[in-house]
Scaffold this active site. Structure first.
Site: not given
Length: 326
Positions: A12-13, A16, A92, A122, A124, A155, A157, A180
């Site tokens: 998947g280009i 992301v 998501r 990654a 979703n 995020r 932190r 997530h």
């Protein structure tokens, strides 16, 4: 002289995938990087573009565009493929149908081609797709990892750092746990600043920043990705760099602790699903799942999040079952 060639593939280009590829190339994380996309000409164009950029950097990564089956020789495959559709809400889960169809298409091809490396996912909804990759691939659970709440924990932190002031986020230990997605939560009972429990740190510094509104901090971390998406139409560099970080940590056997979506076999009292928890990440993938002793409120939130993920996993698996007699 023998030499180990570090091979990373990306499925998947899109935004992301390109961000992950850029980090891998320019940080010299892999010796060989293979790009695969349903649009093969697009993947080839991206590979050529990266080739143009490398001479101006210290990197010597060789970038190629290949059919998905040829990724089977990779040590790590990063999965950022997604159905091209407009996301209309922060959930998501609305991406599930299209993402599941992609998983059912590409994983059997790579299994047939003999892939024995590590998947980092990654795509979703991350937790559900991670579990589908685990079920379809036949690989040990340690070799199928979702990025899960890794970026959400970063995020969190950063949000804590901004509220308390003058502390680098990297000196804060804090995790978003669970899906997530909208049901994730902050494990406040395990937040530390410089090793000091957050409750103590907050009490000792009440005259400086008062009492922190933890619900606001948690909510900001939970929905920060959607705030980015609303403004630019996607999230890209944060998750792309996160994928590259996972690849680097695996190839370097870093044994770093990070949040990730991990398949559960009794940890946290659950099984039959993948969910965001702290793990030790190294050359074998998930070297260890870190079990946090959650307080009663947190465990209730964890169970609710796990129940949601499990519901959608079971529903998706049922939809793709072969009819009896076939």
């Amino acid at each position: 002289m023998s030499k180990t060639i570090r091979k990373v593939g990306i499925v998947g280009i899109g935004n992301v995938g390109k961000a992950a590829a850029s980090a891998i190339v320019h940080e010299n994380i892999a010796d060989e990087l293979y790009l695969s996309d349903i649009d093969s000409e697009r993947a080839l164009g991206e590979a050529w573009d990266f080739a143009d950029s490398i001479e101006l950097t210290p990197s010597r990564t060789r970038v190629s565009a290949v059919p998905v089956e040829e990724l089977a020789a990779c040590d790590v495959i990063l999965v950022s493929v997604t159905e091209r559709k407009k996301v209309i809400s922060s959930s998501r889960l609305e991406l599930l149908k299209g993402s599941a169809a992609i998983a059912y298409d590409i994983v059997p091809k790579l299994k047939k081609a003999g892939f024995q490396g590590i998947y980092v996912i990654a795509t979703n909804p991350c937790d559900i797709i991670t579990y589908l990759f685990y079920k379809l691939s036949g690989l040990p659970r340690k070799q199928v990892i979702g990025t899960g709440t890794a970026l959400d924990s970063m995020r969190l932190r950063r949000q804590i750092s901004e509220v308390i002031g003058s502390i680098d986020p990297r000196s804060i230990s804090a995790y978003m746990i669970g899906e997530h997605g909208d049901s994730q939560f902050a494990a406040w009972s395990h937040v530390t600043v410089g090793g000091k429990p957050f409750d103590e740190y907050e009490a000792e510094n009440a005259d400086r920043f008062g009492t922190i509104d933890r619900d606001n901090v948690e909510e900001a971390a939970r929905h920060f990705g959607w705030e980015i998406h609303k403004r630019k139409g996607n999230t890209q560099f944060g998750i792309g760099n996160q994928l590259a970080f996972f690849a680097k940590s695996i190839l370097n056997d870093a044994r770093v602790i990070t949040a990730a979506s991990a398949v559960q076999e009794g940890e946290y009292g659950r099984d039959g699903l993948s969910i965001g928890v702290p793990i030790v990440l190294g050359r074998n993938g998930i070297e260890e799942i870190i079990h946090l002793n959650l307080n009663e409120k947190e465990q209730k939130s964890f169970n609710a999040s796990a129940d949601l993920i499990k519901k959608y996993i079971d529903q998706t698996l049922a939809e793709h079952e072969e009819p009896a007699g076939r």
